[in-house]
Design an enzyme around this catalytic site. Structure first.
Site, mmCIF file in Angstrom:
data_model
loop_
_atom_site.group_PDB
_atom_site.id
_atom_site.type_symbol
_atom_site.label_atom_id
_atom_site.label_comp_id
_atom_site.label_asym_id
_atom_site.label_seq_id
_atom_site.Cartn_x
_atom_site.Cartn_y
_atom_site.Cartn_z
ATOM 1 N N ASP A 162 36.324 27.642 40.368
ATOM 2 C CA ASP A 162 37.520 28.541 40.578
ATOM 3 C C ASP A 162 37.778 29.300 39.069
ATOM 4 O OD1 ASP A 162 40.344 29.551 40.678
ATOM 5 O OD2 ASP A 162 41.280 27.608 40.713
ATOM 6 N N TYR A 204 47.500 44.351 42.644
ATOM 7 C CA TYR A 204 46.006 44.922 42.785
ATOM 8 C C TYR A 204 45.582 46.086 42.061
ATOM 9 C CZ TYR A 204 41.521 45.768 44.741
ATOM 10 O OH TYR A 204 40.316 46.505 45.062
ATOM 11 N N LYS A 213 43.187 46.171 38.664
ATOM 12 C CA LYS A 213 42.035 46.852 38.577
ATOM 13 C C LYS A 213 42.103 48.063 37.615
ATOM 14 C CE LYS A 213 39.516 45.005 41.804
ATOM 15 N NZ LYS A 213 38.378 44.211 41.515
ATOM 16 N N THR A 264 33.827 46.757 54.732
ATOM 17 C CA THR A 264 34.179 45.239 54.628
ATOM 18 C C THR A 264 34.578 44.849 56.058
ATOM 19 O OG1 THR A 264 36.460 45.577 54.223
ATOM 20 C CG2 THR A 264 34.967 45.389 52.140
#
Length: 254
Positions: free
Chosen positions: A62, A155, A159, A190
């Site tokens: 993890d 996010y 980033k 993806t």
């Protein structure tokens, strides 16, 4: 001429020892598969319960657990006998909320997974990268870091932090022979993107001059370039893979 030719190799040097985090994901799996086919040794690190590429050792950890992340990197270095290159590809993109109602716990979790874990892994790999003499570190960021991404403030912010981390580590570690760069893809192939309704995908692609998503191979190829001797004079740079979207007013996600 031999020296000139070797300087232009666009794959990692023969005998390189490469560690990839996020190795069980679509991009990570593709990258480790390609690396395994080259004359290098590679080890992957990913969350518990994942399945890596056949023939490539996978260390489960993890990465949001600082001690577990450091132990995984140390285990990978022991397994490979050192580290010549590290690809920080682990991360998540699961939380979607408007910024004004974004749960702080979810925001914090996204930043820990997409930014803090990258730093912890890089810090843990530093002694081995320095000992290699000449080494390379490549982070995976996103064009969302520069363009923003509605509904995913956490996010995009994380980033963007990866870009700042890239430049800071490049400035600090250049004297140790460590090159640090980042790849910032837009939409690429993806499973989530491929499963999008055609209408939604067409809307997103409307501002992309190349009118398509990137292939996994194109993203992997960019990482391989930054790991290779051909990029030996490149550090602190962000390689943006956006199909020309940055040329259009408002960017990819407008």
């Amino acid at each position: 001429m031999a020296e000139w030719g070797s300087a232009w190799s666009t794959t990692p040097s023969v005998g390189s020892r490469v560690v990839v985090t996020g190795a069980a994901g679509g991009l990570g799996r593709e990258l480790t598969s390609v690396l395994a086919g080259l004359d290098v040794t590679v080890a992957g690190i990913d969350r518990p319960g994942t399945t890596g590429t056949s023939g490539v050792p996978l260390i489960e950890a993890d990465l949001t657990d600082d001690a577990a992340a450091r132990h995984a990197v140390e285990e990978a270095a022991d397994l490979l006998g050192g580290i010549d290159a590290l690809v920080g590809g682990a991360g998540i993109v699961d939380t979607i909320h408007r910024a004004d109602t974004f749960p702080l716990a979810a925001f914090r979790a996204d930043v820990e997974a997409n930014l803090l874990a990258q730093f912890v892994v890089a810090q843990a790999a530093y002694p081995a990268l320095k000992a290699a003499g000449t080494s390379s570190l490549v982070f995976l960021s996103s064009i969302a870091a520069q363009d923003g991404l509605p509904g995913q403030a956490s996010y995009a912010a994380a980033k963007a932090g990866v870009l700042g981390l890239t430049r800071s580590l490049a400035a600090e570690w250049v004297s140790d022979g460590i090159r640090v760069n980042a790849v910032a893809p837009g939409l690429f192939a993806t499973p989530k993107v491929l499963a999008m309704p055609a209408s939604a995908r067409d809307r997103l692609l409307a501002s992309v001059p190349l009118k398509r998503v990137a292939t996994l191979g194109e993203v992997v190829g960019s990482v391989l370039y930054l790991l290779s001797p051909a990029a030996g004079y490149t550090t602190g740079q962000i390689l943006r893979l956006d199909g020309g979207a940055g040329l259009t007013l408002g960017g990819f996600y407008r």
